[in-house]
Motif scaffolding. Structure first.
Motif, mmCIF file in Angstrom:
data_model
loop_
_atom_site.group_PDB
_atom_site.id
_atom_site.type_symbol
_atom_site.label_atom_id
_atom_site.label_comp_id
_atom_site.label_asym_id
_atom_site.label_seq_id
_atom_site.Cartn_x
_atom_site.Cartn_y
_atom_site.Cartn_z
ATOM 1 N N VAL A 171 42.950 18.866 -85.625
ATOM 2 C CA VAL A 171 42.624 18.866 -87.049
ATOM 3 C C VAL A 171 42.990 17.551 -87.742
ATOM 4 C CG1 VAL A 171 42.777 21.372 -87.248
ATOM 5 C CG2 VAL A 171 44.823 19.979 -87.617
ATOM 6 N N GLU A 172 43.610 16.624 -87.032
ATOM 7 C CA GLU A 172 43.974 15.329 -87.613
ATOM 8 C C GLU A 172 43.018 14.261 -87.114
ATOM 9 O OE1 GLU A 172 46.113 14.861 -89.888
ATOM 10 O OE2 GLU A 172 46.934 16.899 -89.884
ATOM 11 N N PRO A 173 42.415 13.472 -88.018
ATOM 12 C CA PRO A 173 41.475 12.435 -87.583
ATOM 13 C C PRO A 173 42.055 11.473 -86.551
ATOM 14 C CG PRO A 173 41.289 12.763 -89.944
ATOM 15 C CD PRO A 173 42.465 13.580 -89.501
ATOM 16 N N ALA A 174 43.325 11.081 -86.702
ATOM 17 C CA ALA A 174 43.919 10.156 -85.743
ATOM 18 C C ALA A 174 44.014 10.786 -84.359
ATOM 19 C CB ALA A 174 45.304 9.723 -86.226
ATOM 20 N N ALA A 175 44.362 12.061 -84.311
ATOM 21 C CA ALA A 175 44.428 12.759 -83.025
ATOM 22 C C ALA A 175 43.042 12.888 -82.407
ATOM 23 C CB ALA A 175 45.064 14.127 -83.207
ATOM 24 N N LEU A 176 42.031 13.089 -83.254
ATOM 25 C CA LEU A 176 40.665 13.166 -82.740
ATOM 26 C C LEU A 176 40.217 11.815 -82.193
ATOM 27 C CD1 LEU A 176 38.101 14.798 -82.278
ATOM 28 C CD2 LEU A 176 37.429 14.300 -84.637
ATOM 29 N N GLU A 177 40.571 10.733 -82.867
ATOM 30 C CA GLU A 177 40.251 9.392 -82.365
ATOM 31 C C GLU A 177 40.870 9.177 -80.987
ATOM 32 O OE1 GLU A 177 38.299 7.116 -83.384
ATOM 33 O OE2 GLU A 177 38.127 7.089 -85.574
ATOM 34 N N ALA A 178 42.128 9.584 -80.815
ATOM 35 C CA ALA A 178 42.797 9.440 -79.521
ATOM 36 C C ALA A 178 42.113 10.288 -78.456
ATOM 37 C CB ALA A 178 44.269 9.822 -79.652
ATOM 38 N N GLU A 179 41.695 11.498 -78.836
ATOM 39 C CA GLU A 179 40.988 12.364 -77.897
ATOM 40 C C GLU A 179 39.667 11.733 -77.472
ATOM 41 O OE1 GLU A 179 39.882 15.996 -75.778
ATOM 42 O OE2 GLU A 179 41.716 14.873 -76.236
ATOM 43 N N LEU A 180 38.949 11.129 -78.398
ATOM 44 C CA LEU A 180 37.663 10.521 -78.065
ATOM 45 C C LEU A 180 37.846 9.314 -77.147
ATOM 46 C CD1 LEU A 180 35.799 10.741 -81.488
ATOM 47 C CD2 LEU A 180 35.669 12.290 -79.534
ATOM 48 N N ALA A 181 38.932 8.586 -77.318
ATOM 49 C CA ALA A 181 39.229 7.482 -76.399
ATOM 50 C C ALA A 181 39.428 8.010 -74.985
ATOM 51 C CB ALA A 181 40.469 6.721 -76.872
ATOM 52 N N ARG A 182 40.119 9.162 -74.853
ATOM 53 C CA ARG A 182 40.297 9.771 -73.534
ATOM 54 C C ARG A 182 38.954 10.228 -72.969
ATOM 55 N NH1 ARG A 182 45.089 11.734 -75.978
ATOM 56 N NH2 ARG A 182 44.036 13.646 -76.689
ATOM 57 N N VAL A 183 38.114 10.781 -73.821
ATOM 58 C CA VAL A 183 36.795 11.247 -73.379
ATOM 59 C C VAL A 183 35.990 10.090 -72.813
ATOM 60 C CG1 VAL A 183 34.586 12.168 -74.191
ATOM 61 C CG2 VAL A 183 36.734 13.236 -74.924
ATOM 62 N N ARG A 184 35.963 8.978 -73.526
ATOM 63 C CA ARG A 184 35.218 7.805 -73.047
ATOM 64 C C ARG A 184 35.799 7.287 -71.739
ATOM 65 N NH1 ARG A 184 34.695 6.957 -78.759
ATOM 66 N NH2 ARG A 184 36.763 5.992 -78.831
ATOM 67 N N SER A 185 37.118 7.271 -71.636
ATOM 68 C CA SER A 185 37.768 6.777 -70.424
ATOM 69 C C SER A 185 37.470 7.659 -69.223
ATOM 70 C CB SER A 185 39.286 6.689 -70.652
ATOM 71 O OG SER A 185 39.966 6.345 -69.463
ATOM 72 N N GLN A 186 37.462 8.981 -69.434
ATOM 73 C CA GLN A 186 37.269 9.920 -68.333
ATOM 74 C C GLN A 186 35.796 10.183 -68.041
ATOM 75 O OE1 GLN A 186 39.470 13.284 -69.782
ATOM 76 N NE2 GLN A 186 41.467 12.325 -69.426
ATOM 77 N N GLY A 187 34.929 9.899 -69.015
ATOM 78 C CA GLY A 187 33.507 10.128 -68.821
ATOM 79 C C GLY A 187 33.060 11.552 -69.087
ATOM 80 N N HIS A 188 33.937 12.382 -69.615
ATOM 81 C CA HIS A 188 33.574 13.762 -69.944
ATOM 82 C C HIS A 188 34.538 14.300 -70.993
ATOM 83 C CE1 HIS A 188 36.826 14.470 -66.995
ATOM 84 N NE2 HIS A 188 37.031 15.591 -67.681
ATOM 85 N N ALA A 189 34.166 15.414 -71.607
ATOM 86 C CA ALA A 189 35.009 16.061 -72.613
ATOM 87 C C ALA A 189 35.347 17.473 -72.160
ATOM 88 C CB ALA A 189 34.291 16.117 -73.966
ATOM 89 N N VAL A 190 36.502 17.952 -72.662
ATOM 90 C CA VAL A 190 36.973 19.299 -72.348
ATOM 91 C C VAL A 190 37.280 20.024 -73.650
ATOM 92 C CG1 VAL A 190 38.732 20.678 -71.176
ATOM 93 C CG2 VAL A 190 38.005 18.488 -70.192
ATOM 94 N N ASN A 191 36.879 21.269 -73.713
ATOM 95 C CA ASN A 191 37.305 22.175 -74.784
ATOM 96 C C ASN A 191 38.006 23.340 -74.103
ATOM 97 O OD1 ASN A 191 37.617 24.130 -76.755
ATOM 98 N ND2 ASN A 191 35.430 24.495 -77.012
#
Length: 260
Positions: A171-191
């Protein structure tokens, strides 16, 4: 849109915007709506909501139940939706998604971005009982569309406040930015239980030649099916499907070069 906000929109654009807002009221695939429901949702007077609904009814964008006088989306919306579905080539994606679901035992979905939402346009979640829009911040589909956003689509800063659906929701924009950096690095997203408990989703991008996500492809099941140990197996099959969809859904000049 409230009447005060609408008053700031110039000229005839105000009426167009209000009419579009009426149609957007039906996004959640809920029950038919009366004029008073539309007025309440949009912050309009009852007479204004009634006039807009009647105009859309006359144009075929709404239809009215003769018994209840309540409205639902009309045949003009169905026609345009089907035309868009085929113009985008999405009818070609359906067999690929069905095959992916059969091979993995998970629900396979394809989504594109519409403002602050991921809109599921093909796959197992397209059912009469559920709406097609999903939040970007709490879904694997949405994270992919944010992580590989197309020019002009905007990142986390462009989103409205991020609501929590479970205690795992970001729910925090900064935490979401960090999550998106991980997504780009890993090449996929997880929910993993961020939208609803007991649901795990893996998503990968369907990329164009510029490296932007035209679509997001997801596999959704329970944690008992998509285990941590088998996650890479699911991802390999999702990535193979995504590459096939790039060929099916994108014009040749906009496709990535074939994988070596």
């Amino acid at each position: 849109m409230s009447e005060d906000a609408a008053a700031r929109v110039p000229g005839g654009a105000q009426a167009v915007r209000r009419a579009l807002d009426v149609l957007h009221c039906f996004h959640d695939n809920g029950p038919d709506l009366g004029a008073s429901d539309l007025a309440r949702r949009l912050g309009l007077s009852g007479s204004t909501a009634h006039r807009l609904a009647r105009t859309l009814l006359d144009a075929g964008f709404l239809e009215q139940d003769a018994r209840t006088s309540r409205y639902r989306l009309g045949p003009a919306v169905t026609e345009l939706g089907r035309l868009s579905y085929h113009q985008r080539g999405l009818h070609l994606a359906a067999p690929e998604l069905a095959d992916l679901a059969a091979r993995t035992g998970a629900t396979a979905d394809l989504a594109l971005r519409s403002g602050p939402h991921a809109v599921i346009v093909a796959g197992g979640s397209v059912t009469p009982r559920r709406g097609l829009r999903r939040p970007l911040h709490s879904t694997a589909l949405g994270k992919v569309l944010l992580a590989w956003a197309r020019p002009g689509e905007g990142g986390p800063a462009s989103l409205p406040p991020l609501p929590a659906f479970t205690d795992r929701t970001i729910v925090e924009p900064a935490a979401l930015e960090a999550e998106l950096a991980r997504v780009r690095s890993q090449g996929h997203a997880v929910n993993d239980g961020e939208s609803a408990y007991g649901v795990r989703t893996l998503a990968v991008p369907v990329l164009d030649a510029a490296g932007h996500a035209r679509f997001a492809l997801a596999l959704r099941a329970t944690p008992a099916v998509i285990t941590h140990e088998r996650a890479e197996w699911f991802l390999d099959r999702a990535r193979s499907c995504a590459r096939a969809l790039e060929v099916l859904l994108l014009p040749p000049a906009e496709r990535r070069p074939p994988a070596p």
